[in-house]
Motif scaffolding. Structure first.
Motif, short mmCIF file in Angstrom:
data_model
loop_
_atom_site.label_atom_id
_atom_site.label_comp_id
_atom_site.label_asym_id
_atom_site.label_seq_id
_atom_site.Cartn_x
_atom_site.Cartn_y
_atom_site.Cartn_z
N LEU A 48 -10.66 -4.39 0.56
CA LEU A 48 -12.05 -4.68 0.21
C LEU A 48 -12.91 -3.42 0.28
O LEU A 48 -13.71 -3.15 -0.61
CB LEU A 48 -12.61 -5.77 1.13
CG LEU A 48 -14.06 -6.18 0.91
CD1 LEU A 48 -14.25 -6.75 -0.49
CD2 LEU A 48 -14.46 -7.20 1.95
N VAL A 49 -12.72 -2.64 1.33
CA VAL A 49 -13.48 -1.40 1.47
C VAL A 49 -13.18 -0.46 0.29
O VAL A 49 -14.10 0.12 -0.31
CB VAL A 49 -13.17 -0.70 2.81
CG1 VAL A 49 -13.72 0.72 2.84
CG2 VAL A 49 -13.71 -1.52 3.97
N THR A 106 -19.29 -14.01 2.08
CA THR A 106 -20.31 -13.44 1.20
C THR A 106 -21.71 -13.69 1.75
O THR A 106 -22.55 -12.78 1.76
CB THR A 106 -20.17 -14.01 -0.23
OG1 THR A 106 -18.87 -13.68 -0.72
CG2 THR A 106 -21.22 -13.43 -1.16
N VAL A 107 -21.96 -14.89 2.24
CA VAL A 107 -23.27 -15.20 2.82
C VAL A 107 -23.50 -14.36 4.08
O VAL A 107 -24.60 -13.83 4.30
CB VAL A 107 -23.41 -16.71 3.12
CG1 VAL A 107 -24.60 -17.00 4.01
CG2 VAL A 107 -23.52 -17.49 1.81
N ALA A 108 -22.47 -14.21 4.90
CA ALA A 108 -22.63 -13.44 6.14
C ALA A 108 -22.97 -11.98 5.85
O ALA A 108 -23.91 -11.42 6.42
CB ALA A 108 -21.35 -13.53 6.98
N VAL A 109 -22.22 -11.36 4.94
CA VAL A 109 -22.49 -9.96 4.61
C VAL A 109 -23.80 -9.83 3.84
O VAL A 109 -24.56 -8.87 4.04
CB VAL A 109 -21.30 -9.32 3.85
CG1 VAL A 109 -21.62 -7.92 3.37
CG2 VAL A 109 -20.07 -9.30 4.75
N LEU A 112 -26.55 -9.96 6.34
CA LEU A 112 -26.63 -8.67 7.03
C LEU A 112 -27.39 -7.66 6.16
O LEU A 112 -28.26 -6.95 6.65
CB LEU A 112 -25.24 -8.14 7.36
CG LEU A 112 -25.21 -6.72 7.94
CD1 LEU A 112 -25.89 -6.69 9.31
CD2 LEU A 112 -23.77 -6.22 8.02
N ALA A 113 -27.07 -7.62 4.87
CA ALA A 113 -27.73 -6.68 3.96
C ALA A 113 -29.22 -6.96 3.87
O ALA A 113 -30.04 -6.04 3.79
CB ALA A 113 -27.09 -6.75 2.58
N ALA A 114 -29.60 -8.25 3.92
CA ALA A 114 -31.02 -8.61 3.85
C ALA A 114 -31.74 -8.27 5.15
O ALA A 114 -32.89 -7.83 5.14
CB ALA A 114 -31.16 -10.10 3.54
N LEU A 115 -31.07 -8.47 6.28
CA LEU A 115 -31.69 -8.24 7.58
C LEU A 115 -31.66 -6.77 7.99
O LEU A 115 -32.58 -6.29 8.66
CB LEU A 115 -31.02 -9.09 8.65
CG LEU A 115 -31.17 -10.61 8.48
CD1 LEU A 115 -30.29 -11.35 9.48
CD2 LEU A 115 -32.64 -11.01 8.62
N LEU A 123 -20.62 -1.95 11.03
CA LEU A 123 -21.33 -3.22 11.25
C LEU A 123 -21.01 -4.21 10.14
O LEU A 123 -20.79 -5.39 10.41
CB LEU A 123 -22.84 -2.98 11.34
CG LEU A 123 -23.70 -4.23 11.62
CD1 LEU A 123 -23.25 -4.93 12.91
CD2 LEU A 123 -25.17 -3.85 11.69
N GLN A 124 -20.94 -3.74 8.90
CA GLN A 124 -20.60 -4.62 7.79
C GLN A 124 -19.21 -5.22 7.99
O GLN A 124 -19.02 -6.43 7.82
CB GLN A 124 -20.65 -3.85 6.47
CG GLN A 124 -20.38 -4.72 5.26
CD GLN A 124 -20.40 -3.93 3.95
OE1 GLN A 124 -20.34 -2.71 3.94
NE2 GLN A 124 -20.51 -4.64 2.85
N GLN A 125 -18.25 -4.43 8.39
CA GLN A 125 -16.90 -4.93 8.61
C GLN A 125 -16.83 -5.85 9.84
O GLN A 125 -16.06 -6.80 9.85
CB GLN A 125 -15.91 -3.77 8.74
CG GLN A 125 -15.58 -3.13 7.43
CD GLN A 125 -14.95 -4.11 6.46
OE1 GLN A 125 -13.83 -4.57 6.64
NE2 GLN A 125 -15.68 -4.47 5.41
N THR A 126 -17.65 -5.57 10.85
CA THR A 126 -17.69 -6.45 12.02
C THR A 126 -18.18 -7.83 11.63
O THR A 126 -17.60 -8.84 12.03
CB THR A 126 -18.60 -5.84 13.12
OG1 THR A 126 -18.06 -4.57 13.49
CG2 THR A 126 -18.68 -6.74 14.33
#
Length: 171
Positions: A48-49, A106-109, A112-115, A123-126
Motif C-alpha cells: 500500500l505504501v 479508508t474512513v479511519a485514514v 486522520l487526514a481531516a483531523l 501515524l498513517q500506518q499506525t
C-alpha cells in the motif's frame, strides 16, 4: 463393584470434545488466523505504501485489500480452519468482508487526514494497521462462524456425536 458402561460410551469419551479442549482448539485456530493475518496485512501495508506513491491512496487500498483478501482466504481456509480449498463460494463470502474492511480502513485514514492534515507516514500506518486489526477480529468471527463453520456430523456417525476428526478439521 464396577458397573458396566453402556455400549459405545468408551468410544464416545474418545471422540467428544470437552470444554477445555474445545477452547484450546479454537484458541489455536485464532492464533493461526492472527499469525497469517498479520503476515498478509504487513505485506499489504508495505504494498500500500509503495502503490500510494503512484496512484491515489483509496485506489491503492482497494487493490491491496482485494489481493490480500484472496491470499488470506486461501491461507485461512487451509491452515487456520483446516477446511481445504475454499472454492469460489468461500472466496465470494470472504470477499463480502473485504468491503467492510476497505470502508473501515479508508474512513479511519480519511478521518486522520481531516483531523491531522500533516500526519506522517508512521501515524498513517499506525491508524491503518489499528483499523485493520479491528477488521481482522470481525473477519475471524464471520469466517469461523459462517464461511468455514464446522461441518455438521454426517448421518451414521452414531448418536449425533461429532468425532475428534471433525473438530480437528474445524479448529
Amino acid at each position: 463393584m464396577k458397573t458396566k458402561a453402556p455400549q459405545g460410551t468408551a468410544a464416545r469419551e474418545n471422540t467428544t470434545i470437552n470444554g477445555p479442549r474445545l477452547i484450546r482448539r479454537h484458541a489455536a485456530a485464532f492464533l493461526r488466523f492472527a499469525g497469517l493475518g498479520c503476515g498478509v496485512t504487513l505485506a499489504a501495508s508495505a504494498t500500500l505504501v509503495l502503490l500510494s506513491q503512484w496512484i491515489p491512496w483509496p485506489v491503492a487500498n482497494v487493490l491491496t485489500t482485494v489481493v490480500s483478501t484472496v491470499a488470506a482466504t486461501e491461507l485461512h481456509a487451509r491452515v487456520s480452519f483446516g477446511h481445504g480449498r475454499p472454492g469460489l463460494p468461500g472466496h465470494l463470502k470472504s470477499a463480502a468482508t473485504m468491503l467492510a474492511g476497505w470502508l473501515v480502513t479508508t474512513v479511519a485514514v480519511g478521518a486522520l487526514a481531516a483531523l491531522r492534515p500533516g500526519a506522517g507516514l508512521v501515524l498513517q500506518q499506525t491508524v491503518y494497521l489499528s483499523a485493520t486489526a479491528l477488521v481482522g477480529i470481525g473477519r475471524y468471527l464471520v469466517l469461523r462462524l459462517s464461511v468455514f463453520a464446522p461441518r455438521a456430523p454426517q448421518p451414521g456417525t452414531g448418536d449425533g456425536v461429532r468425532s475428534r476428526a471433525v473438530y480437528d478439521a474445524a479448529a
